[in-house]
Design an enzyme around this catalytic site. Structure first.
Site, mmCIF file in Angstrom:
data_model
loop_
_atom_site.group_PDB
_atom_site.id
_atom_site.type_symbol
_atom_site.label_atom_id
_atom_site.label_comp_id
_atom_site.label_asym_id
_atom_site.label_seq_id
_atom_site.Cartn_x
_atom_site.Cartn_y
_atom_site.Cartn_z
ATOM 1 N N LEU A 126 41.147 52.427 1.635
ATOM 2 C CA LEU A 126 39.883 52.281 2.351
ATOM 3 C C LEU A 126 39.523 53.548 3.119
ATOM 4 O O LEU A 126 38.345 53.890 3.271
ATOM 5 C CB LEU A 126 39.962 51.083 3.304
ATOM 6 C CG LEU A 126 38.646 50.630 3.938
ATOM 7 C CD1 LEU A 126 37.656 50.193 2.861
ATOM 8 C CD2 LEU A 126 38.888 49.498 4.925
ATOM 9 N N CYS A 127 40.559 54.275 3.605
ATOM 10 C CA CYS A 127 40.280 55.501 4.363
ATOM 11 C C CYS A 127 39.603 56.538 3.481
ATOM 12 O O CYS A 127 38.749 57.310 3.935
ATOM 13 C CB CYS A 127 41.566 56.054 4.962
ATOM 14 S SG CYS A 127 42.854 56.437 3.752
ATOM 15 N N THR A 128 39.984 56.591 2.190
ATOM 16 C CA THR A 128 39.343 57.524 1.258
ATOM 17 C C THR A 128 37.886 57.142 1.041
ATOM 18 O O THR A 128 36.999 57.996 1.046
ATOM 19 C CB THR A 128 40.086 57.525 -0.088
ATOM 20 O OG1 THR A 128 41.434 57.953 0.126
ATOM 21 C CG2 THR A 128 39.414 58.434 -1.095
#
Length: 435
Positions: free
Chosen positions: A213-215
């Site tokens: 999700l951070c990407t």
């Protein structure tokens, strides 16, 4: 519902049957260095005419397989497919026409092939494979799969292994499986109970790794990341519609516009409406030429098995991989049979677990472990049910165990557990290995 479709008279000019089968007959009647001598007598020749083949799937691969089998002079073919024809199928499933939209794939494909090839009988079954009993599968000498579902492959694999373990020499039903993904594909032959089965090879079809999700949120690098951002984050923040309908053009257009804007911000080209639709629905592009190549490989193996004209995939090499991404590349190898396969062996499979993890966490992990891929598991230990999804009374009774740790449930290192899943007709035996 099953139907033996009768071929209507063709209005086209008559086909010279002798010319049509000239080269095929030459292959059958002219022995080569790898030909089984017993395959050249009259009895063997007649056996081929009575060979009964089951094809599972009448989609992109199935259409090619049915055509190839008929043109290889297999006369008695059954096909199973419960799906109906959609307008989106017409670009690659060449046995269908616009007027066929809404009709059953199996029936239309059978009728089309029988209309073109004299002497072939194709029986269509508009059902799921799970609706047939073992006696139905016992009537075939060969099963060919053109499926897009791992679950269906595992089910038919387990069924054929069960039949093979009956001990009758005629109970061995070779399984030829083809699969494609974009420009890649594979064809393999399984000789149930003798060679590596589909369950042994399950780690070749590991679930796709999720993009962190951070990407998606901060450093997108691909157009798919921008689309997932619009799908997962922007939609949840803005809620433009009460509920996302992935088949609604207005909803897909909203996601496409959001993804395109984000892609422009990060200088990422390639966001299109069709890519947006494919990404949110997890659609893998189907390439007609890949289907044709893999179907041809499957039917070559079927012809070898039926005629003994040359050695087929099976004992020595049983798996052929194809890639057409950059050029044409194939690689054939022997996928080894696994001694702890839950389908074709009697040994339990080791399962690495944290003893402090909850039963719910263990069950969730079974869905993503490459060697398990069980989405709706129930689990039992020796002498007790830990969690059972059915019947409802037992589910309610065992539900409190989901929040307990494995230690609290009294499970120990080296203990056997049995896992079942409603999608499969087999039991999965594991040995807990505490780490």
């Amino acid at each position: 519902m099953s139907a033996t479709t009768q071929a209507p008279a063709s209005a086209a000019s008559p086909v010279d049957e002798d010319a049509r089968w000239k080269y095929l007959n030459h292959i059958r009647q002219t022995p080569g260095p790898f030909t089984d001598p017993a395959s050249q007598d009259e009895v063997a020749m007649r056996m081929f005419d009575n060979f009964k083949v089951l094809v599972i799937g009448a989609g992109g691969l199935g259409c090619e397989i049915l055509k190839n089998l008929a043109m290889s002079r297999f006369r008695d073919i059954h096909v199973i497919d419960m799906d109906t024809i959609d307008i989106s199928n017409l670009n690659r499933q060449f046995l269908f026409r616009k007027a066929d939209v809404g009709s059953y794939k199996a029936e239309v494909a059978a009728r089309f092939v029988m209309n073109r090839v004299t002497g072939v009988s194709i029986t269509a079954h508009n059902k799921t494979i799970q609706e047939f009993d073992l006696d139905f599968y016992r009537q075939f000498q060969l099963v060919i799969c053109g499926l897009d579902s791992i679950e269906a492959r595992r089910w038919i694999n387990s069924t054929l292994v069960t039949i093979a373990e009956e001990g009758d020499p005629d109970s061995i039903k070779p399984l030829i499986d083809g699969g494609t993904e974009g420009f890649k594909g594979q064809a393999r032959v399984v000789l149930p109970s003798f060679t590596s089965c589909i369950e042994c090879q399950l780690d070749m079809h590991a679930p796709r790794a999720a993009v962190p999700l951070c990407t998606i949120a901060s450093i997108p690098r691909q157009p798919e990341h921008c689309i997932e951002w619009a799908h997962v984050i922007a939609w949840d923040q803005e809620k433009p519609f009460p509920k996302l309908d992935k088949d609604d053009p207005e909803h897909v257009t909203w996601l496409f516009n959001k993804a395109a804007k984000r892609a422009d911000e990060f200088g990422i080209p390639g966001v299109t409406y069709s890519l947006t639709q494919g990404t949110i629905k997890n659609i893998i592009p189907a390439i007609a030429s890949t289907n044709a190549i893999i179907a041809a490989a499957c039917c070559n193996e079927a012809f070898k098995l039926a005629t003994s004209s040359v050695q087929c995939l099976g004992f020595e090499n049983n798996y052929m991989m194809y890639s057409g991404n950059d050029s044409i590349y194939t690689y054939t190898f022997n996928h080894q049979k696994k001694p702890d396969c839950p389908v074709c062996s009697d040994q339990s499979r080791p399962l690495d677990v944290d003893p402090k993890s909850t039963l719910q966490e263990l069950l969730d992990s079974l869905a993503i472990r490459p060697e398990a891929q069980l989405r709706t598991p129930s689990i039992r230990a020796e002498g007790k049910s830990l969690y059972m999804r059915a019947p409802p009374q037992l589910e309610e009774q065992t539900r409190p165990n989901l929040t307990k740790t494995l230690l609290e449930l009294g499970l120990a290192d080296g203990q056997y557990v049995n896992v079942t899943d409603k999608a499969f007709n087999t039991q999965f035996d594991f040995t807990l290995v505490f780490k």
